[in-house]
Design a protein around this motif. Structure first.
Motif, PDB file in Angstrom:
ATOM      1  N   GLU A  29       0.839  -1.195   0.000  1.00 20.23           N
ATOM      2  CA  GLU A  29       0.000   0.000   0.000  1.00 20.23           C
ATOM      3  C   GLU A  29       0.876   1.248   0.000  1.00 20.23           C
ATOM      4  OE1 GLU A  29      -3.904   1.056   2.478  1.00 20.23           O
ATOM      5  OE2 GLU A  29      -2.083   1.070   3.706  1.00 20.23           O
ATOM      6  N   HIS A  31       1.551   4.544   1.225  1.00 18.35           N
ATOM      7  CA  HIS A  31       1.006   4.978   2.511  1.00 18.35           C
ATOM      8  C   HIS A  31       1.459   6.392   2.897  1.00 18.35           C
ATOM      9  CE1 HIS A  31      -1.274   4.044   6.049  1.00 18.35           C
ATOM     10  NE2 HIS A  31      -0.326   4.623   6.765  1.00 18.35           N
ATOM     11  N   SER A  66      -2.020  -0.937  -3.792  1.00 19.27           N
ATOM     12  CA  SER A  66      -3.121   0.012  -3.649  1.00 19.27           C
ATOM     13  C   SER A  66      -2.603   1.280  -2.985  1.00 19.27           C
ATOM     14  CB  SER A  66      -4.256  -0.602  -2.816  1.00 19.27           C
ATOM     15  OG  SER A  66      -3.868  -0.689  -1.451  1.00 19.27           O
TER      16      SER A  66
END
Length: 133
Positions: A29, A31, A66
């Motif tokens: 991810e 982040h 993601s």
């Protein structure tokens, strides 16, 4: 473990979060949700390190990428990277161009490492996905 060697602990990152979602599936991810996951210098380096680790991890069979928060990525963090490209050294245009090319190739590795990864890499894009995304 067959080799008898202890498994290395997962590496900690400042701009990425790596989670074991399921057996054999890692979730990487982006982040930096407060910056809409803008890609800064640290993130460029960490992407290379992270995907080199994943490439060598025999237990990983697939990767999902993601972004945290409401954006996949807002692209290059210009507050961080703008200074890198504005201060390219060189005595003349040709040397500055050569040095700029070297810097671009260095940053390109952050994307090439995803392409070179021997595991399937799936991008779970949501919201904005701009520039470097």
């Amino acid at each position: 473990e067959p080799s008898g060697a202890p498994e290395a602990p997962p590496r900690e990152f400042q701009t990425l979060r790596v989670l074991q979602e399921r057996e054999h599936v890692l979730h990487v991810e982006l982040h930096r949700p407060s910056k809409r996951n803008a890609i800064n210098l640290c993130c460029w380096r960490e992407m290379v390190e992270c995907f080199q680790d994943i490439s060598r991890d025999p237990s990983c069979r697939a990767v999902v990428v993601s972004g945290a928060g409401n954006a996949f990525t807002s692209g290059i963090d210009l507050t961080d990277l703008g200074s890198v490209f504005m201060g390219i050294p060189g005595e003349d245009v040709a040397r500055r161009a050569w040095n700029l090319r070297q810097k671009i190739l260095e940053f390109q590795e952050s994307f090439s490492v995803l392409e070179k990864c021997p595991k399937p890499v799936i991008a779970a894009i949501h919201g904005p996905c701009i520039g470097a995304g």
